[in-house]
Design a protein around this motif. Structure first.
Motif, PDB file in Angstrom:
ATOM      1  N   ASP A  35       0.867  -1.183   0.000  1.00  0.00           N
ATOM      2  CA  ASP A  35       0.000   0.000   0.000  1.00  0.00           C
ATOM      3  C   ASP A  35       0.894   1.220   0.000  1.00  0.00           C
ATOM      4  O   ASP A  35       1.632   1.443   0.954  1.00  0.00           O
ATOM      5  N   GLN A  37       1.511   5.463  -1.874  1.00  0.00           N
ATOM      6  CA  GLN A  37       1.050   6.543  -2.747  1.00  0.00           C
ATOM      7  C   GLN A  37       2.179   7.525  -2.959  1.00  0.00           C
ATOM      8  O   GLN A  37       3.101   7.620  -2.152  1.00  0.00           O
ATOM      9  N   TYR A  38       2.120   8.206  -4.078  1.00  0.00           N
ATOM     10  CA  TYR A  38       3.063   9.268  -4.414  1.00  0.00           C
ATOM     11  C   TYR A  38       2.278  10.558  -4.503  1.00  0.00           C
ATOM     12  O   TYR A  38       1.284  10.625  -5.214  1.00  0.00           O
ATOM     13  N   ASP A  39       2.706  11.573  -3.778  1.00  0.00           N
ATOM     14  CA  ASP A  39       2.102  12.896  -3.895  1.00  0.00           C
ATOM     15  C   ASP A  39       3.121  13.790  -4.588  1.00  0.00           C
ATOM     16  O   ASP A  39       4.115  14.206  -3.983  1.00  0.00           O
ATOM     17  N   TYR A  54       8.545  14.306  -5.254  1.00  0.00           N
ATOM     18  CA  TYR A  54       7.317  13.788  -4.675  1.00  0.00           C
ATOM     19  C   TYR A  54       7.545  13.343  -3.236  1.00  0.00           C
ATOM     20  O   TYR A  54       8.677  13.196  -2.782  1.00  0.00           O
ATOM     21  N   GLN A  57       4.664   7.826   0.443  1.00  0.00           N
ATOM     22  CA  GLN A  57       4.121   7.355   1.706  1.00  0.00           C
ATOM     23  C   GLN A  57       3.687   5.920   1.507  1.00  0.00           C
ATOM     24  O   GLN A  57       3.033   5.598   0.516  1.00  0.00           O
ATOM     25  N   GLN A  79       7.287   7.549   5.376  1.00  0.00           N
ATOM     26  CA  GLN A  79       7.123   8.717   4.509  1.00  0.00           C
ATOM     27  C   GLN A  79       8.512   9.222   4.141  1.00  0.00           C
ATOM     28  O   GLN A  79       9.403   9.287   4.983  1.00  0.00           O
TER      29      GLN A  79
END
Length: 107
Positions: A35, A37-39, A54, A57, A79
């Protein structure tokens, strides 16, 4: 991706060459972080390449795989501010360099 793509994890120094190397690199991340994600905070691109800044997390839940015995089992949030640089030629990725700021608990 170009058949002779070079993927470099600049923090560990690991290099992956060709389509098989790219597959191994992606497989490692998918096995380690199920699980994530890339922001994206910044993106710059032109015909020669792409630069992406980026925040990564993830929730580390993987057991050690045969290729990554040093990863401890368990689940924890991670993170990291990161950057990736892609070199392009004739519309294909020829180089992928990954930089990240590994937190202490990073596997």
């Amino acid at each position: 991706a170009s058949p002779n793509i070079e993927v470099v994890d600049e923090i560990t120094g690991h290099r992956f060459i060709g389509h098989e190397g790219l597959r191994q690199f992606v497989q490692y991340w998918l096995e380690t972080f199920r699980d994530f994600q890339y922001d994206i905070t910044n993106l710059i691109a032109d015909d020669d390449g792409v630069a992406i800044e980026y925040v990564f997390q993830a929730w580390h839940v993987a057991e050690p795989s045969p290729s990554t015995e040093e990863i401890p089992p368990g689940a924890r949030s991670i993170q990291s501010r990161s950057a990736a640089f892609f070199q392009m030629m004739d519309g294909k990725v020829t180089g992928y360099h990954l930089y990240y700021n590994p937190p202490q608990e990073f596997p």
